[in-house]
Design a protein around this motif. Sequence first.
Motif, PDB file in Angstrom:
ATOM      1  N   ASN A   1      23.940 100.302  53.717  1.00  0.00           N
ATOM      2  CA  ASN A   1      23.304  99.202  54.540  1.00  0.00           C
ATOM      3  C   ASN A   1      23.368  97.737  53.977  1.00  0.00           C
ATOM      4  OD1 ASN A   1      22.485 100.896  56.719  1.00  0.00           O
ATOM      5  ND2 ASN A   1      20.683 101.471  55.746  1.00  0.00           N
ATOM      6  N   GLN A   2      23.926  97.765  52.608  1.00  0.00           N
ATOM      7  CA  GLN A   2      23.733  96.547  52.035  1.00  0.00           C
ATOM      8  C   GLN A   2      25.107  95.631  52.553  1.00  0.00           C
ATOM      9  OE1 GLN A   2      24.148  97.215  47.774  1.00  0.00           O
ATOM     10  NE2 GLN A   2      22.391  98.606  47.865  1.00  0.00           N
ATOM     11  N   GLY A   3      25.856  96.246  53.169  1.00  0.00           N
ATOM     12  CA  GLY A   3      27.129  95.246  53.626  1.00  0.00           C
ATOM     13  C   GLY A   3      28.218  96.212  54.022  1.00  0.00           C
TER      14      GLY A   3
ATOM     15  N   GLY B   1      19.998 109.919  51.371  1.00  0.00           N
ATOM     16  CA  GLY B   1      19.381 108.543  51.668  1.00  0.00           C
ATOM     17  C   GLY B   1      19.507 107.510  50.699  1.00  0.00           C
ATOM     18  N   LEU B   2      19.950 107.783  49.413  1.00  0.00           N
ATOM     19  CA  LEU B   2      20.375 106.812  48.408  1.00  0.00           C
ATOM     20  C   LEU B   2      21.978 106.238  49.086  1.00  0.00           C
ATOM     21  CD1 LEU B   2      20.256 105.788  45.405  1.00  0.00           C
ATOM     22  CD2 LEU B   2      22.057 107.604  44.793  1.00  0.00           C
ATOM     23  N   LEU B   3      22.630 107.266  49.522  1.00  0.00           N
ATOM     24  CA  LEU B   3      24.092 106.582  50.162  1.00  0.00           C
ATOM     25  C   LEU B   3      23.925 105.738  51.302  1.00  0.00           C
ATOM     26  CD1 LEU B   3      26.220 109.644  49.766  1.00  0.00           C
ATOM     27  CD2 LEU B   3      26.389 107.670  48.266  1.00  0.00           C
TER      28      LEU B   3
ATOM     29  N   SER C   1      32.242  99.555  40.567  1.00  0.00           N
ATOM     30  CA  SER C   1      31.404  99.651  39.397  1.00  0.00           C
ATOM     31  C   SER C   1      29.823  99.756  39.843  1.00  0.00           C
ATOM     32  CB  SER C   1      31.375  98.431  38.466  1.00  0.00           C
ATOM     33  OG  SER C   1      32.732  98.449  37.704  1.00  0.00           O
ATOM     34  N   ASP C   2      29.715  99.173  41.010  1.00  0.00           N
ATOM     35  CA  ASP C   2      28.109  99.089  41.385  1.00  0.00           C
ATOM     36  C   ASP C   2      27.822 100.507  42.019  1.00  0.00           C
ATOM     37  OD1 ASP C   2      29.723  98.512  43.504  1.00  0.00           O
ATOM     38  OD2 ASP C   2      28.430  97.283  44.667  1.00  0.00           O
ATOM     39  N   PHE C   3      28.940 101.010  42.847  1.00  0.00           N
ATOM     40  CA  PHE C   3      28.530 102.211  43.214  1.00  0.00           C
ATOM     41  C   PHE C   3      28.518 103.184  42.488  1.00  0.00           C
ATOM     42  CE2 PHE C   3      30.511 105.888  45.877  1.00  0.00           C
ATOM     43  CZ  PHE C   3      29.522 106.186  46.555  1.00  0.00           C
TER      44      PHE C   3
ATOM     45  N   GLN D   1      30.332  97.706  51.174  1.00  0.00           N
ATOM     46  CA  GLN D   1      29.439  98.891  50.712  1.00  0.00           C
ATOM     47  C   GLN D   1      29.544 100.043  51.637  1.00  0.00           C
ATOM     48  OE1 GLN D   1      28.451  95.875  50.666  1.00  0.00           O
ATOM     49  NE2 GLN D   1      27.491  95.354  48.662  1.00  0.00           N
ATOM     50  N   ALA D   2      29.610  99.932  52.762  1.00  0.00           N
ATOM     51  CA  ALA D   2      29.569 100.901  53.607  1.00  0.00           C
ATOM     52  C   ALA D   2      30.914 101.562  53.535  1.00  0.00           C
ATOM     53  CB  ALA D   2      29.371 100.413  55.319  1.00  0.00           C
ATOM     54  N   ARG D   3      32.068 100.784  53.405  1.00  0.00           N
ATOM     55  CA  ARG D   3      33.526 101.292  53.290  1.00  0.00           C
ATOM     56  C   ARG D   3      33.519 102.128  52.160  1.00  0.00           C
ATOM     57  NH1 ARG D   3      37.936 100.762  50.642  1.00  0.00           N
ATOM     58  NH2 ARG D   3      37.027  99.196  49.352  1.00  0.00           N
ATOM     59  N   ILE D   4      33.016 101.841  50.968  1.00  0.00           N
ATOM     60  CA  ILE D   4      32.911 102.655  49.762  1.00  0.00           C
ATOM     61  C   ILE D   4      32.279 103.724  49.754  1.00  0.00           C
ATOM     62  CG2 ILE D   4      32.430 102.273  47.316  1.00  0.00           C
ATOM     63  CD1 ILE D   4      32.670  99.285  47.282  1.00  0.00           C
TER      64      ILE D   4
END
Length: 701
Positions: free
Chosen positions: A306-308, A299-301, A445-447, A311-314
């Motif tokens: 879904n943020q962009g 769920g966290l992932l 970093s954000d991930f 983010q989906a690629r990462i």
Amino acid sequence: MYSAIKRAKRMTTTVSTKAFLLASSLCVSLPGIAAEGMWTLDNLPHADLEQRYGFKPSAAWIDKSMRSAVRLAGGCSGSFVSANGLVLTNHHCVINCVEDLSSPTQDFMKNGFLARNNPEEKQCPGVEVNRLEHTKDVTERMQKALVGLSGKAFSDAKKAEQSSIEKECMADTGNKRRCDIVELYGGGQYYVYQYSRYQDVRLVFTPEYASGFFGGDPDNFNFPRYNLDMALLRVYEDGKPIANRDWFPINTKGAKENELVMTLGHPGTTQRLLTMAELETQRDLVLPFRLLFAAEYRGLLLQYSNQGDEQARIAQTELTLVENGLKARTGMFQALLSRDVMEQKREQENTFRNWVESDATRAKTYGNPWQTLTQTQTTFRNMYVDYVMLELGMGIMSQQITWARTLVRGAEERNKPDHERLREFSNASLPAVQAGLLAESPLYSDFETMKLAWSLSKLREKLGVDNPVVKHILGKESPEALAKRIVSHSKLSDAALRKQLWEGGADAIAKSDDPAIALAKIIDTYARKVRMDYDQNIEPVQKAAASQLAQARFAYKGTQVYPDATFSLRLSHGVIRGWEEKGEMVTPFTTLAGLFDRATGYDPFKLADSWSAAQKKVDKKARFNQVSTNDIIGGNSGSPLINAKGELVGLIFDGNINSLGGAYFFDESVNRSVSVHPAAMAEALKKVYRADHLVKELKLK
């Protein structure tokens, strides 16, 4: 998706995590089927092979097959398919490499990758390929060193003897050889496996994610399937592709229905020989804990994805692996919840136990290992949460912390004599650890902040607010604040700094003020205590009892009983065959036409652009995926499916939903392995990707 483990992104964890691998099903019958078994090459079921198929594998056939198969040290299988070091494996087995090589401007995960020549081939960070060269039985030597010992004395003597054997095996070959002690039958037998070790492994080809994992999680562990789950790597040595004489030629015609086919791969872990007490621990504690944890993490992932688009690629690789493990463990759990499955397991155990206890000599010789293993389960249950959250790192999920833990623990372990070290830091293991640690891997970093903050909150939840470990780690900070401070101020994303700290050893670690290093020191203080408790009070007792069981089982059934999987090379035999599902026959083959029929234009059933463009060019009658009765489990991903001539006629990548009981039992009537048909590989390389140079090298017709 039959990869061995939901592994850490790099092989730099401080423990050798034995994940609880793909298994379980709704099937409840446990028939004795001759095709069952993951057999070591020195103990093949020759009588079955000859009786069922008229096949007599010669010593030369076995040796060539052994040297043609390879292991990807991170948890998959593969095989040489050309004389120039070309290795065929699965797309999903190389996604970590592909992710590491990708960037926001060059997304190889989404768009795929094809090197048109050797200079364009890109080295996969930290990837290691092993080829088995030789095995030697060292059971007598190991058992002699362990006789009469228990607890810490057993653990110390075992490590000492293993290190001594591995050192002799390694000789003066440096990093070019790998030697592993392989325990079979729970410690009833010990072998040393000698491998050629290759650490310069380069990516040659991988399809787009939409092609390699078409159908996504909904199709995972199902059939019919339409996946081009293939990838090509090349093994280099001294800067040049290796020249290898042993490899599997690809037969694009494949195998006929009911024809003998064999897998040669490295199944990770099965639990078919566990006692009822051990199975109940899996059912009541291990699997529920891991399932709940994975469900929350998924769920966290998804929320992050879904943020962009970036983010989906990462998160894509991590999400793919988590969903795979979640689906697999759900199946495992369902199997152990089945009353019929557990009753038949109990009946088998009682029959075996009665045979031992009904004879005074046997009872005295083998003792009561069942009682011993039951007692160890109580101790294991009490420490399990601490073990997985601290020692296995589920409470501190961050690439920077993983690197830091390797540096901190490695600095201490490498100062010890080899036989006194934790096994993952033995001289035999260090080259792989170092390669993973020093690999040039991107860090987001954000991930990392998100993962670390969440896992620290789970650590606090599982161990308790007042737990001294939690209080020491968090102090007055929140999980979010601590995660942000560590990720933003740590410099460990710099591979050059990691190398400096690794080479500087204990002195460099002591002087470091990196916050990730500081946290790793705190964690290691507590994690070591849990690890030592397990290594000295649980594992030795379990191994001794398992060895007793193995000796009794040998007396009961002889060597017709194959050992549980250990991520070592095994052969399984079967045939191309469908199965009956709800009164309907499932045919064993799919075709390229089915891919286009199944496509919807929306993920996960959206065609890659390359396939849409080539739709009119490909032979839609060509076979795409197929099923066979081979006995496989996690770790078999990338295994070659070969015929009696030693030709590659398929590429294993998954099992059907019924195969998820494979950790505990095998039912040939419904268990199926799923593979890519060589005709699909040929069509793809010729007409979709126009890889003429690879078509020529692979001698595809």
